[in-house]
Design a protein around this motif. Structure first.
Motif, PDB file in Angstrom:
ATOM      1  N   ASP A 113       1.030  -1.097   0.123  1.00 27.70           N
ATOM      2  CA  ASP A 113       0.026  -0.108   0.028  1.00 27.70           C
ATOM      3  C   ASP A 113       0.946   1.190   0.169  1.00 27.70           C
ATOM      4  O   ASP A 113       0.568   2.256  -0.767  1.00 27.70           O
ATOM      5  N   GLU A 114       1.929   1.277   0.639  1.00 27.53           N
ATOM      6  CA  GLU A 114       2.919   2.380   0.880  1.00 27.53           C
ATOM      7  C   GLU A 114       3.384   2.510  -0.384  1.00 27.53           C
ATOM      8  O   GLU A 114       3.566   3.656  -1.035  1.00 27.53           O
ATOM      9  N   SER A 116       2.328   1.619  -3.437  1.00 26.13           N
ATOM     10  CA  SER A 116       1.466   2.016  -4.362  1.00 26.13           C
ATOM     11  C   SER A 116       1.122   3.441  -4.313  1.00 26.13           C
ATOM     12  O   SER A 116       0.987   4.276  -5.262  1.00 26.13           O
ATOM     13  N   LYS A 117       1.050   3.911  -2.861  1.00 28.26           N
ATOM     14  CA  LYS A 117       0.969   5.401  -2.802  1.00 28.26           C
ATOM     15  C   LYS A 117       2.032   6.193  -3.359  1.00 28.26           C
ATOM     16  O   LYS A 117       1.747   7.460  -3.897  1.00 28.26           O
ATOM     17  N   LEU A 118       3.158   5.830  -3.007  1.00 25.83           N
ATOM     18  CA  LEU A 118       4.302   6.404  -3.495  1.00 25.83           C
ATOM     19  C   LEU A 118       4.551   6.528  -5.088  1.00 25.83           C
ATOM     20  O   LEU A 118       4.851   7.666  -5.625  1.00 25.83           O
ATOM     21  N   GLY A 120       2.015   6.140  -7.089  1.00 28.17           N
ATOM     22  CA  GLY A 120       0.948   7.211  -7.589  1.00 28.17           C
ATOM     23  C   GLY A 120       1.368   8.700  -7.699  1.00 28.17           C
ATOM     24  O   GLY A 120       1.177   9.480  -8.478  1.00 28.17           O
ATOM     25  N   GLU A 121       1.920   9.077  -6.372  1.00 28.09           N
ATOM     26  CA  GLU A 121       2.285  10.241  -6.260  1.00 28.09           C
ATOM     27  C   GLU A 121       3.489  10.820  -7.237  1.00 28.09           C
ATOM     28  O   GLU A 121       3.692  11.638  -7.921  1.00 28.09           O
ATOM     29  N   THR A 325       1.570   0.381 -11.046  1.00 26.96           N
ATOM     30  CA  THR A 325       0.389   0.600 -10.220  1.00 26.96           C
ATOM     31  C   THR A 325      -0.562  -0.301 -10.345  1.00 26.96           C
ATOM     32  O   THR A 325      -1.567  -0.862  -9.153  1.00 26.96           O
ATOM     33  N   GLU A 329      -1.845  -2.974  -7.216  1.00 19.67           N
ATOM     34  CA  GLU A 329      -3.001  -2.875  -6.932  1.00 19.67           C
ATOM     35  C   GLU A 329      -3.721  -4.416  -6.786  1.00 19.67           C
ATOM     36  O   GLU A 329      -4.528  -4.892  -6.025  1.00 19.67           O
TER      37      GLU A 329
END
Length: 701
Positions: A113-114, A116-118, A120-121, A325, A329
């Motif tokens: 999750d971390e 994927s978040k990074l 995306g950013e 990504t 997911e």
């Protein structure tokens, strides 16, 4: 096993966590590895688990188990206890492995999750930087700012790439642990079975829209029937496995059969999916998702950050980031499903542990009855029953609660127990209240029972019934009342020494209630006090004086003194002493007094007689009887009327008389004697209040 339902309801069910923590008994799993507790440290004596006979069916009903244990000797019971303990230890080991798998799966999921978040950013920053570079002319301040923005986006992408590598390392570590991999494999199988069941439900629903006489209906129906039969065989195989002893030949055989049936279910589900989709699309079944794993072709190697150029590489860089990504997911979604299934599995295992623990306790109770030592066993049970809640895993808590609520040894069991608790408590309270009301109606018919004692008995029955009801209801909740009674007994023993005087008052209060020397409202003389009984309890008696003052007297003092009850009977007697001078007509005076009593409607009986002859008067004893409620009114009227009637008849009350004689003497002559007038003082009549039987006078005798 309904995975989708668990995930939809998990968040809402988290609010009931407090109930889950209070009732469930999850096993504490240590992160450092599941080290086995040696059985020899717990089993007492020369017990041999292999000699146990009752463990052949771990799901044996409790009633049957008790009957099987009853004829066994202590030595045989030791074997049974060791066998059940071994079953329990194996179950705890499996729970511990699953708990560790859940924690590591959660960490892997958090890492993905971390990442994927990074990613995306970083993708957003890269797109903004490339857009700014494309719009800015070279060699301008805007171009330089856009270049700097692009470098920042590249740094963000490097940070995301580091997070991806960390996620891959966690996944690799997860794959390398044998016990965790076994737990994950079982969860994967359960997840596939859940997907197959969901496929079966959807297919049955879809078949309802197909005409029954169509070729499509005839093609789909056999596949649906085959999957339904396979699911039923799976349920039967699971029951057979539960009824065997772990690591026994029967267990291995049942486990093999279960694996075969599981494969049959998955195959039937896959064929049904292909038939329903009209082709080879089996993506609905689990196992097709990609993962973020280690290796040269893993997701975090899909983007070459160092060779990412500001120009020309925009489309390809964005596409690679988009693919990364998507893969992350998918992997995270798969991990969530596995973690949810692991949580469901561990909850089911805990329910099985509870069932085995209950049966082991039954064996231990029988061992205790026959003189054995079960200390080691019970310490082991206490140690594995420690509660641990992972507050970081909020969704997991909800899934645990939902699984527990649907478990036969969890929510269903405690729901039944709560129903029994409420029923026993309510019925006992109602019975106690009805019994108290019945006693309150019956006891007044017995003349020897005082109202104080009646109230005491009624209150004791009503409140005692509530206490007994609570204790009986606690047994329905599987709470042992023996420790509670032991604590109450110990506290009572201590209080008996600390409160000796209070206990003496308590005992005296009981004696007063049982012997009934007086009742509430009675006029009494106790310990030098004269008044009416206002109240009495087990500690003290309250007396209301003539001036309205309240006296609270300890029951010890009341019971230890002379108690004079002036109103114990319905008819109360009283007497008045009339003193008339010598020479008065005594017979006339007695007639007047008798007539005064006759004219008073409150007098029940009356009489007079000459009591004594004194120095200067005659005493006439005048007695009367009247009802308790009329006594003081009659007393006042008799005094007033008698005085007036005697005065009218010329009979006066005696007044003490004293003559003083003074003799004078002088010069040898006989002295003259002078008499002073008599000094006369008036003396009022006297009153005597007699309780019936105390020097009572009956004029008719």
């Amino acid at each position: 096993m309904k995975l989708i339902l668990y995930r939809l309801k998990a968040v809402a069910a988290t609010s009931l966590l407090c109930v889950f923590v209070s009732w469930s008994v999850p096993v504490s799993a240590k992160e450092a590895g599941a080290e086995e507790t040696p059985i020899s440290a717990t089993i007492s004596g020369e017990a041999v688990p292999d000699k146990a006979t009752t463990i052949s069916d771990p799901t044996i009903p409790m009633e049957d188990l008790k009957q099987l244990l009853k004829p066994l000797t202590l030595e045989e019971l030791q074997h049974e206890a060791a066998g059940w303990l071994l079953l329990l230890k194996n179950k705890v080991q499996k729970i511990s492995d699953t708990e560790i798998a859940i924690k590591r799966q959660r960490r892997a999921l958090e890492a993905k999750d971390e990442a994927s978040k990074l990613v995306g950013e970083a993708k957003t920053k890269l797109a903004e930087a490339e857009t700014a570079l494309a719009a800015a002319p070279k060699n301008t301040p805007e171009y330089q700012a856009a270049t700097k923005q692009f470098e920042e986006a590249r740094d963000a992408l490097k940070t995301a790439q580091t997070a991806l590598k960390k996620a891959a390392d966690v996944a690799a570590e997860l794959e390398g642990d044998t016990s965790v991999r076994a737990a994950l494999g079982e969860a994967e199988q359960e997840k596939e079975i859940a997907a197959a069941e969901e496929t079966f439900k959807k297919a049955k629903k879809a078949r309802q829209e197909i005409p029954a006489d169509s070729l499509r209906y005839k093609e789909v129906t056999p596949k649906i029937d085959a999957l339904e039969a396979a699911i039923k065989e799976l349920e039967k195989a699971e029951e057979n496995l539960k009824a065997t002893v772990p690591k026994s030949p029967e267990y291995q055989k049942a486990k093999y059969q279960l694996d075969q049936v599981r494969e049959a279910v998955k195959t039937a589900a896959r064929e049904l999916t292909d038939t329903m989709s009209g082709g080879g699309d089996s993506s609905a079944l689990p196992g097709a998702e990609s993962d973020v794993g280690a290796g040269a072709d893993s997701a975090y190697d899909k983007v070459d950050v160092e060779n990412l150029e500001p120009k020309g590489g925009q489309a390809s860089g964005q596409q690679k980031l988009e693919k990364v990504t998507t893969e992350i997911e998918k992997a995270a979604e798969k991990d969530k499903g596995l973690k949810t299934q692991l949580t469901v599995n561990v909850t089911n295992l805990q329910a099985e542990q509870t069932a085995i623990t209950d049966r082991l306790k039954t064996v231990l109770d029988e061992v205790d009855i026959k003189g054995g030592d079960t200390t080691g066993y019970r310490k082991y049970i206490q140690a594995i029953s420690a509660v641990e809640v992972d507050l970081k895993d909020k969704e997991g808590m909800g899934v645990r609660l939902l699984s527990w609520l649907q478990s036969d040894e969890g929510g269903m069991r405690w729901g039944t127990n709560l129903g029994k608790f409420a029923t026993v408590l309510i019925v006992t309270i109602i019975v106690a209240q009805l019994l108290g009301a019945l006693l309150n109606a019956i006891l007044p018919r017995f003349s020897g029972v005082s109202s104080l004692f009646r109230e005491f008995i009624v209150v004791t029955v009503k409140r005692g019934g509530i206490v007994i009801g609570v204790l009986l209801a606690l047994t329905a909740l599987e709470v042992s009342v023996a420790p509670i009674l032991a604590v109450v007994g110990g506290v009572s023993f201590v209080l008996a020494f600390a409160l000796q005087s209070n206990l003496g008052n308590f005992a005296s209060g009981l004696m007063l209630m049982v012997n009934k020397p007086f009742d509430v409202g009675d006029e009494v003389k106790v310990s030098g006090l004269w008044g009416y009984i206002k109240a009495i309890n087990l500690a003290s008696t309250t007396i209301e004086g003539w001036g309205g003052q309240i006296y609270t007297v300890p029951n010890n003092t009341v019971w230890g003194s002379i108690i004079e009850n002036l109103t114990s009977n319905e008819i109360r007697g009283g007497s008045i002493m009339i003193k008339i001078p010598f020479g008065s007509d005594v017979q006339r005076a007695r007639e007047i007094l008798a007539d005064v009593c006759k004219s008073n409607p409150g007098v029940v009986k009356s009489g007079t007689f000459v009591w004594s002859y004194e120095d200067y008067y005659t005493s006439i004893f005048w007695s009367f009887k009247t009802k308790n409620d009329d006594f003081w009114t009659v007393w006042d009227e008799l005094h007033s009327v008698a005085q007036d009637r005697l005065a009218q008849a010329g009979i006066k009350l005696a007044i003490p008389t004293q003559d003083l004689r003074i003799q004078n003497s002088g010069n040898g002559a006989n002295g003259a004697q002078s008499v002073m007038p008599s000094v006369r003082t008036k003396e009022s009549s006297e009153m005597m209040v007699n309780a019936p039987g105390d020097a009572d006078f009956d004029p008719d005798l």
